[in-house]
Design a protein around this motif. Structure first.
Motif, PDB file in Angstrom:
ATOM      1  N   VAL A 230     -38.451   6.928  -6.715  1.00 42.07           N
ATOM      2  CA  VAL A 230     -39.823   7.327  -6.408  1.00 42.07           C
ATOM      3  C   VAL A 230     -40.606   6.132  -5.874  1.00 42.07           C
ATOM      4  O   VAL A 230     -41.371   6.244  -4.905  1.00 42.07           O
ATOM      5  CB  VAL A 230     -40.501   7.917  -7.657  1.00 42.07           C
ATOM      6  N   ALA A 231     -40.409   4.961  -6.496  1.00 42.98           N
ATOM      7  CA  ALA A 231     -41.086   3.757  -6.031  1.00 42.98           C
ATOM      8  C   ALA A 231     -40.641   3.369  -4.628  1.00 42.98           C
ATOM      9  O   ALA A 231     -41.447   2.889  -3.818  1.00 42.98           O
ATOM     10  CB  ALA A 231     -40.828   2.612  -7.010  1.00 42.98           C
ATOM     11  N   LEU A 232     -39.371   3.586  -4.313  1.00 48.42           N
ATOM     12  CA  LEU A 232     -38.867   3.279  -2.975  1.00 48.42           C
ATOM     13  C   LEU A 232     -39.520   4.180  -1.925  1.00 48.42           C
ATOM     14  O   LEU A 232     -39.805   3.745  -0.800  1.00 48.42           O
ATOM     15  CB  LEU A 232     -37.354   3.452  -2.931  1.00 48.42           C
ATOM     16  N   GLU A 233     -39.753   5.442  -2.282  1.00 53.20           N
ATOM     17  CA  GLU A 233     -40.400   6.364  -1.352  1.00 53.20           C
ATOM     18  C   GLU A 233     -41.789   5.877  -0.979  1.00 53.20           C
ATOM     19  O   GLU A 233     -42.237   6.042   0.159  1.00 53.20           O
ATOM     20  CB  GLU A 233     -40.476   7.760  -1.964  1.00 53.20           C
ATOM     21  N   GLN A 234     -42.483   5.264  -1.952  1.00 53.27           N
ATOM     22  CA  GLN A 234     -43.835   4.780  -1.691  1.00 53.27           C
ATOM     23  C   GLN A 234     -43.827   3.429  -0.988  1.00 53.27           C
ATOM     24  O   GLN A 234     -44.630   3.180  -0.092  1.00 53.27           O
ATOM     25  CB  GLN A 234     -44.617   4.674  -2.996  1.00 53.27           C
ATOM     26  N   ALA A 235     -42.915   2.530  -1.388  1.00 53.23           N
ATOM     27  CA  ALA A 235     -42.878   1.188  -0.803  1.00 53.23           C
ATOM     28  C   ALA A 235     -42.375   1.195   0.634  1.00 53.23           C
ATOM     29  O   ALA A 235     -42.760   0.367   1.443  1.00 53.23           O
ATOM     30  CB  ALA A 235     -42.001   0.276  -1.665  1.00 53.23           C
ATOM     31  N   ARG A 236     -41.457   2.101   0.932  1.00 53.02           N
ATOM     32  CA  ARG A 236     -40.910   2.302   2.278  1.00 53.02           C
ATOM     33  C   ARG A 236     -40.243   1.049   2.867  1.00 53.02           C
ATOM     34  O   ARG A 236     -40.573   0.622   3.976  1.00 53.02           O
ATOM     35  CB  ARG A 236     -41.974   2.830   3.230  1.00 53.02           C
ATOM     36  N   PRO A 237     -39.304   0.433   2.150  1.00 53.96           N
ATOM     37  CA  PRO A 237     -38.540  -0.652   2.773  1.00 53.96           C
ATOM     38  C   PRO A 237     -37.684  -0.103   3.908  1.00 53.96           C
ATOM     39  O   PRO A 237     -37.336   1.080   3.920  1.00 53.96           O
ATOM     40  CB  PRO A 237     -37.666  -1.163   1.622  1.00 53.96           C
ATOM     41  N   PRO A 238     -37.334  -0.938   4.873  1.00 54.40           N
ATOM     42  CA  PRO A 238     -36.553  -0.439   6.010  1.00 54.40           C
ATOM     43  C   PRO A 238     -35.202   0.128   5.606  1.00 54.40           C
ATOM     44  O   PRO A 238     -34.700   1.058   6.245  1.00 54.40           O
ATOM     45  CB  PRO A 238     -36.408  -1.669   6.914  1.00 54.40           C
ATOM     46  N   LEU A 239     -34.617  -0.421   4.548  1.00 56.72           N
ATOM     47  CA  LEU A 239     -33.337   0.079   4.024  1.00 56.72           C
ATOM     48  C   LEU A 239     -33.358  -0.077   2.510  1.00 56.72           C
ATOM     49  O   LEU A 239     -33.771  -1.115   1.979  1.00 56.72           O
ATOM     50  CB  LEU A 239     -32.157  -0.705   4.598  1.00 56.72           C
ATOM     51  N   ALA A 240     -32.929   0.947   1.816  1.00 53.05           N
ATOM     52  CA  ALA A 240     -32.711   0.873   0.372  1.00 53.05           C
ATOM     53  C   ALA A 240     -31.557   1.799   0.040  1.00 53.05           C
ATOM     54  O   ALA A 240     -31.423   2.881   0.622  1.00 53.05           O
ATOM     55  CB  ALA A 240     -33.960   1.280  -0.405  1.00 53.05           C
ATOM     56  N   ILE A 241     -30.722   1.372  -0.878  1.00 54.53           N
ATOM     57  CA  ILE A 241     -29.559   2.161  -1.305  1.00 54.53           C
ATOM     58  C   ILE A 241     -29.606   2.289  -2.811  1.00 54.53           C
ATOM     59  O   ILE A 241     -29.823   1.296  -3.525  1.00 54.53           O
ATOM     60  CB  ILE A 241     -28.245   1.499  -0.854  1.00 54.53           C
ATOM     61  N   THR A 242     -29.417   3.502  -3.317  1.00 53.94           N
ATOM     62  CA  THR A 242     -29.379   3.752  -4.757  1.00 53.94           C
ATOM     63  C   THR A 242     -28.142   4.580  -5.089  1.00 53.94           C
ATOM     64  O   THR A 242     -27.429   5.042  -4.190  1.00 53.94           O
ATOM     65  CB  THR A 242     -30.623   4.522  -5.230  1.00 53.94           C
ATOM     66  N   HIS A 243     -27.908   4.789  -6.366  1.00 57.65           N
ATOM     67  CA  HIS A 243     -26.914   5.773  -6.799  1.00 57.65           C
ATOM     68  C   HIS A 243     -27.491   7.164  -6.579  1.00 57.65           C
ATOM     69  O   HIS A 243     -28.720   7.350  -6.599  1.00 57.65           O
ATOM     70  CB  HIS A 243     -26.582   5.589  -8.277  1.00 57.65           C
ATOM     71  N   SER A 244     -26.657   8.157  -6.384  1.00 51.39           N
ATOM     72  CA  SER A 244     -27.101   9.541  -6.466  1.00 51.39           C
ATOM     73  C   SER A 244     -27.297   9.880  -7.942  1.00 51.39           C
ATOM     74  O   SER A 244     -26.533   9.419  -8.790  1.00 51.39           O
ATOM     75  CB  SER A 244     -26.067  10.484  -5.842  1.00 51.39           C
ATOM     76  N   PRO A 245     -28.328  10.674  -8.275  1.00 50.86           N
ATOM     77  CA  PRO A 245     -28.589  10.958  -9.692  1.00 50.86           C
ATOM     78  C   PRO A 245     -27.348  11.459 -10.425  1.00 50.86           C
ATOM     79  O   PRO A 245     -26.664  12.374  -9.978  1.00 50.86           O
ATOM     80  CB  PRO A 245     -29.671  12.040  -9.616  1.00 50.86           C
ATOM     81  N   GLY A 246     -27.039  10.801 -11.546  1.00 49.09           N
ATOM     82  CA  GLY A 246     -25.879  11.168 -12.350  1.00 49.09           C
ATOM     83  C   GLY A 246     -24.596  10.460 -11.967  1.00 49.09           C
ATOM     84  O   GLY A 246     -23.608  10.521 -12.706  1.00 49.09           O
ATOM     85  N   CYS A 247     -24.589   9.773 -10.825  1.00 48.22           N
ATOM     86  CA  CYS A 247     -23.383   9.096 -10.327  1.00 48.22           C
ATOM     87  C   CYS A 247     -23.563   7.590 -10.479  1.00 48.22           C
ATOM     88  O   CYS A 247     -24.105   6.914  -9.608  1.00 48.22           O
ATOM     89  CB  CYS A 247     -23.132   9.471  -8.870  1.00 48.22           C
ATOM     90  N   MET A 248     -23.102   7.063 -11.592  1.00 47.16           N
ATOM     91  CA  MET A 248     -23.449   5.711 -12.005  1.00 47.16           C
ATOM     92  C   MET A 248     -22.370   4.677 -11.709  1.00 47.16           C
ATOM     93  O   MET A 248     -21.209   5.017 -11.469  1.00 47.16           O
ATOM     94  CB  MET A 248     -23.724   5.710 -13.515  1.00 47.16           C
TER      95      MET A 248
END
Length: 261
Positions: A230-248
């Motif tokens: 959610v914070a990434l959606e607001q900050a809007r960096p040019p690139l960000a990569i996260t896990h998919s929810p539940g996939c750790m």
């Protein structure tokens, strides 16, 4: 899936594409981590966001240097391939999900590994408490709330929570157990009426899957590591990569090492 004896074996299966689903209940006894990967120019502000919001963003490890895909404190890990599913954000918008990010890797990327509630689920189960998402074989339900996180630079937003239903006596026991694990979200932040934290419909989680709530049970909510998305959606960096929810990211660190005795 056939029995998995070690986190290294699970990561091998993930790396080879044999396992691409959620990791809840797998590699019992070992810490699972949420994931955020950002360009170096954005990393310091995100680190401050984690420090300001330790309940949803408990920092377990950070890469030793920009561009280094290893996390040696957590195991023999290549962060580009050892998570079952990744989410790729560009300018704050989700662009795609993929099972490998080797082709997207840049020499300025910094990896953050954050504590995950799957670790304290094991402690609940060991105490004889039922964890409904494990019983029903689904991903834990997660919801956006109206609880504000403490901002840091461009990073801000509302907290995401995960939910597990319990009877009142079991909810009290769950609070006692999870208080011992501040590195993996700690004690719940709310129990009972979901409307009090801005959740309108428990039947429709924002992430994960719904679970059944039986008569006499109440929903119990923990701060959740999807909050950084959610914070990434607001900050809007040019690139960000996260896990998919539940996939750790499943590590070699034992859950018992995180407990406060």
């Amino acid at each position: 899936m056939a029995s998995i004896s070690t986190p290294a074996e699970l990561r091998r299966r993930i790396r080879s594409g044999e396992h691409t689903g959620n990791t809840s209940g797998l590699a019992a006894g070992f810490v699972q981590c949420n994931l955020v990967i950002l360009p170096e120019a954005w990393a310091n502000d995100f680190l401050r966001f984690c420090q300001a919001n330790p309940r949803p963003c408990p920092l377990i490890a950070i890469s030793a240097a920009p561009g280094d895909p290893a996390l040696p404190l957590l195991g023999d890990i290549d962060i580009r391939s050892d998570v079952p599913s990744y989410r790729v954000f560009r300018d704050g918008k989700l662009q795609e999900e993929r099972n490998d990010i080797t082709g997207l890797w840049q020499d300025d990327l910094v990896t953050f590994a954050l504590g995950c509630s799957f670790s304290f689920e094991e402690a609940l189960l060991a105490d004889g408490l039922e964890v409904r998402n494990v019983t029903e074989g689904v991903n834990v339900p997660m919801y956006r709330t109206d609880i504000d996180c403490q901002p840091a630079g461009p990073f801000a937003g509302k907290m995401v929570v995960s939910m597990r239903p319990f009877r009142a006596a079991d909810a009290i026991r769950a609070i006692q157990i999870c208080t011992r694990f501040p590195s993996v979200h700690g004690a719940p932040i709310h129990l009972g009426d979901p409307a009090q934290i801005g959740i309108r419909d428990l039947e429709r989680p924002d992430y994960g899957d719904r679970v059944s709530i039986k008569p006499g049970e109440m929903p119990v909510f923990w701060a959740c590591g999807v909050t950084p998305q959610v914070a990434l959606e607001q900050a809007r960096p040019p690139l960000a990569i996260t896990h998919s929810p539940g996939c750790m990211l499943v590590t070699d660190l034992r859950n018992s090492q995180l407990a406060i005795l």
